[in-house]
Scaffold this motif. Sequence first.
Motif, short mmCIF file in Angstrom:
data_model
loop_
_atom_site.label_atom_id
_atom_site.label_comp_id
_atom_site.label_asym_id
_atom_site.label_seq_id
_atom_site.Cartn_x
_atom_site.Cartn_y
_atom_site.Cartn_z
N ALA A 60 2.97 8.63 4.75
CA ALA A 60 2.84 7.23 4.34
C ALA A 60 3.53 6.97 3.01
N PHE A 61 3.51 7.96 2.12
CA PHE A 61 4.18 7.79 0.83
C PHE A 61 5.69 7.63 1.02
N ASP A 62 6.25 8.31 2.01
CA ASP A 62 7.69 8.22 2.28
C ASP A 62 8.08 6.86 2.86
N HIS A 63 7.13 6.21 3.54
CA HIS A 63 7.44 4.96 4.24
C HIS A 63 6.94 3.72 3.49
N GLY A 64 6.40 3.91 2.30
CA GLY A 64 5.90 2.77 1.53
C GLY A 64 4.65 2.17 2.11
N THR A 65 3.88 2.99 2.85
CA THR A 65 2.66 2.48 3.49
C THR A 65 1.42 3.24 3.02
N ALA A 66 1.49 3.76 1.80
CA ALA A 66 0.32 4.32 1.12
C ALA A 66 -0.12 3.29 0.09
N HIS A 67 -1.41 2.96 0.10
CA HIS A 67 -1.90 1.92 -0.79
C HIS A 67 -3.11 2.40 -1.58
N TYR A 68 -3.36 1.70 -2.68
CA TYR A 68 -4.53 2.06 -3.49
C TYR A 68 -5.08 0.82 -4.18
N VAL A 69 -6.36 0.89 -4.49
CA VAL A 69 -6.99 -0.16 -5.29
C VAL A 69 -6.57 0.06 -6.73
N GLU A 70 -6.19 -1.00 -7.39
CA GLU A 70 -5.80 -0.88 -8.79
C GLU A 70 -6.86 -0.11 -9.57
N GLY A 71 -6.43 0.90 -10.30
CA GLY A 71 -7.37 1.77 -11.00
C GLY A 71 -7.71 3.02 -10.20
N PHE A 72 -7.17 3.12 -8.99
CA PHE A 72 -7.37 4.28 -8.11
C PHE A 72 -8.83 4.51 -7.74
N ALA A 73 -9.54 3.40 -7.45
CA ALA A 73 -10.91 3.52 -6.97
C ALA A 73 -10.96 3.93 -5.50
N GLY A 74 -9.85 3.78 -4.81
CA GLY A 74 -9.77 4.14 -3.39
C GLY A 74 -8.35 4.03 -2.91
N GLY A 75 -8.11 4.53 -1.70
CA GLY A 75 -6.75 4.48 -1.17
C GLY A 75 -6.74 4.51 0.34
N SER A 76 -5.57 4.24 0.91
CA SER A 76 -5.40 4.28 2.37
C SER A 76 -3.99 4.74 2.68
N LEU A 77 -3.87 5.54 3.75
CA LEU A 77 -2.58 6.07 4.18
C LEU A 77 -2.34 5.65 5.62
N TRP A 78 -1.28 4.90 5.85
CA TRP A 78 -0.95 4.32 7.15
C TRP A 78 0.38 4.88 7.63
N LEU A 79 0.40 5.43 8.82
CA LEU A 79 1.65 5.91 9.40
C LEU A 79 2.20 4.85 10.35
N PRO A 80 3.46 4.45 10.16
CA PRO A 80 4.06 3.43 11.03
C PRO A 80 4.21 3.93 12.46
N PRO A 81 4.41 3.02 13.40
CA PRO A 81 4.63 3.42 14.78
C PRO A 81 5.74 4.47 14.90
N GLY A 82 5.47 5.50 15.68
CA GLY A 82 6.44 6.56 15.89
C GLY A 82 6.40 7.68 14.88
N VAL A 83 5.63 7.52 13.80
CA VAL A 83 5.52 8.55 12.77
C VAL A 83 4.21 9.30 12.98
N ARG A 84 4.27 10.63 13.02
CA ARG A 84 3.09 11.44 13.28
C ARG A 84 2.90 12.48 12.18
N PRO A 85 1.68 12.94 11.99
CA PRO A 85 1.45 14.03 11.04
C PRO A 85 2.23 15.28 11.45
N ASP A 86 2.45 16.15 10.49
CA ASP A 86 3.15 17.41 10.74
C ASP A 86 2.17 18.40 11.38
N GLU A 87 2.24 18.51 12.71
CA GLU A 87 1.28 19.34 13.44
C GLU A 87 1.41 20.82 13.10
#
Length: 199
Positions: A60-87
């Motif tokens: 998600a960091f490579d695709h600009g789809t990693a997000h966080y709450v200002e101050g780093f109270a929490g975060g979310s990682l989203w993989l776009p369609p067709g992108v999968r974790p490294d099995e």
Amino acid sequence: MKSEQQSKTIKTATEPDKQHVIDSLVLAFTTDPTWRWNYPDTDDYLEYFPEFVRIYGGKAFDHGTAHYVEGFAGGSLWLPPGVRPDEDALVELFQESLSEERQEQAWNVLEQLASYYPDEPFWHLTVLGVEPVHQRKGYGTALLGNMLTTCDQEGEVVYLESSNPENIPLYARHGFEILGSIQENEIPPLIPMVREPQR
């Protein structure tokens, strides 16, 4: 001091933010039933769970789809369609960090999860978490809403696996539906969920 509204500002993580986001997610999952079953020892959890986050959601960091709450109270990682974790990397991590018995159960769970993937292209919300001290302040909702609006505008499906039953109501409020429940021996249940685009 920042106002409550300011602290709910959602930002896209850049490379310098990466470790801060991962650290926040590690704190967020310290009481997660599934991941603390896998790593009940604190040292093991702190050593291996950050690596799991990098492997499972780090693209998600490579695709600009990693997000966080200002101050780093929490975060979310989203993989776009067709992108999968490294099995392959996931296999290596589990072989290194889990006992043979737990490895076998983990493989069985992963195999079952694959059968729940939507047939059409989908966004995969791999990891979402809010640090315990900041939970129940609306940060999870803010992290979800930020991307779900985009998915709705683009008419795209979203899929996730909830490793904590306490989070099911949050996801349900945002339109996710339970697909099933996966439980392998002593591992706490993992709940795959899907959300169709909403107009």
